[in-house]
Write an enzyme that holds these catalytic residues in place. Structure first.
Site, PDB file in Angstrom:
ATOM      1  N   CYS A  51       0.865  -1.175   0.000  1.00 25.63           N
ATOM      2  CA  CYS A  51       0.000   0.000   0.000  1.00 25.63           C
ATOM      3  C   CYS A  51       0.906   1.230   0.000  1.00 25.63           C
ATOM      4  O   CYS A  51       1.808   1.335   0.846  1.00 25.63           O
ATOM      5  CB  CYS A  51      -0.898   0.002   1.234  1.00 25.63           C
ATOM      6  SG  CYS A  51      -1.848   1.532   1.402  1.00 25.63           S
ATOM      7  N   ASP A  58      -0.204  -5.936   0.396  1.00 17.16           N
ATOM      8  CA  ASP A  58      -1.478  -6.276  -0.239  1.00 17.16           C
ATOM      9  C   ASP A  58      -1.241  -7.562  -1.021  1.00 17.16           C
ATOM     10  O   ASP A  58      -0.234  -7.704  -1.710  1.00 17.16           O
ATOM     11  CB  ASP A  58      -1.929  -5.170  -1.198  1.00 17.16           C
ATOM     12  CG  ASP A  58      -2.371  -3.924  -0.458  1.00 17.16           C
ATOM     13  OD1 ASP A  58      -3.079  -4.055   0.551  1.00 17.16           O
ATOM     14  OD2 ASP A  58      -2.010  -2.815  -0.909  1.00 17.16           O
TER      15      ASP A  58
END
Length: 154
Positions: A51, A58
């Site tokens: 992120c 992620d």
């Protein structure tokens, strides 16, 4: 033809992992059937990026489907390229569009689509989808049709 003659360096070599986004790792080889329309699909169930705001990882499954023209992407180089996102900070939508654009620049495929099935964060999953069809061909129409009729269910 020897792999080195086609410019393939990753295949058969000791694997070197990049610590950040590395489109230069992508390699191609010649499509032996450029007059045929056929699908090539890659599935990367262990894609990771960061992120850009929080730096948190992620996780996603990335699916790439394309109809090759003259060049095809070599699978080990694609794996190394996708792994290069693991320390790269970008939003989910940016990752999917970047992957697609890098593959278009690399191969100039007749058609390509990339979907990211990102795991939930804060109770929300994001499934970005991007596609492209070679301009002024039937593949441009295919891209439009598939885009407007795309089902985002996993």
């Amino acid at each position: 033809m020897e792999r080195k003659e086609e410019g393939l360096h990753a295949l058969g070599a000791k694997t070197k992992y990049s610590m950040d986004y590395a489109p230069e790792t992508l390699e191609t080889f010649t499509n032996k059937h450029p007059g045929n329309d056929y699908w090539v699909q890659f599935n990367c169930p262990e894609f990771t990026s960061l992120c850009p705001i929080t730096g948190q990882p992620d996780f996603a499954e990335i699916r790439i489907s394309y109809i090759p023209a003259e060049k095809m992407v070599e699978s080990k180089s694609l794996k190394l390229y996708l792994f290069s996102f693991r320390n790269h900070g970008d939003f989910h939508e940016d990752c999917v569009n970047t992957i697609m654009k890098d593959l278009i620049k690399l191969m100039e495929p007749k058609y390509i689509e990339v979907t990211g099935y990102f795991t939930p964060r804060g109770g929300i999953s994001i499934f970005p989808y991007a596609n492209y069809g070679m301009p002024n061909t039937k593949y441009e129409k295919l891209a439009e049709h598939r885009f407007f009729n795309h089902n985002m269910d996993k």
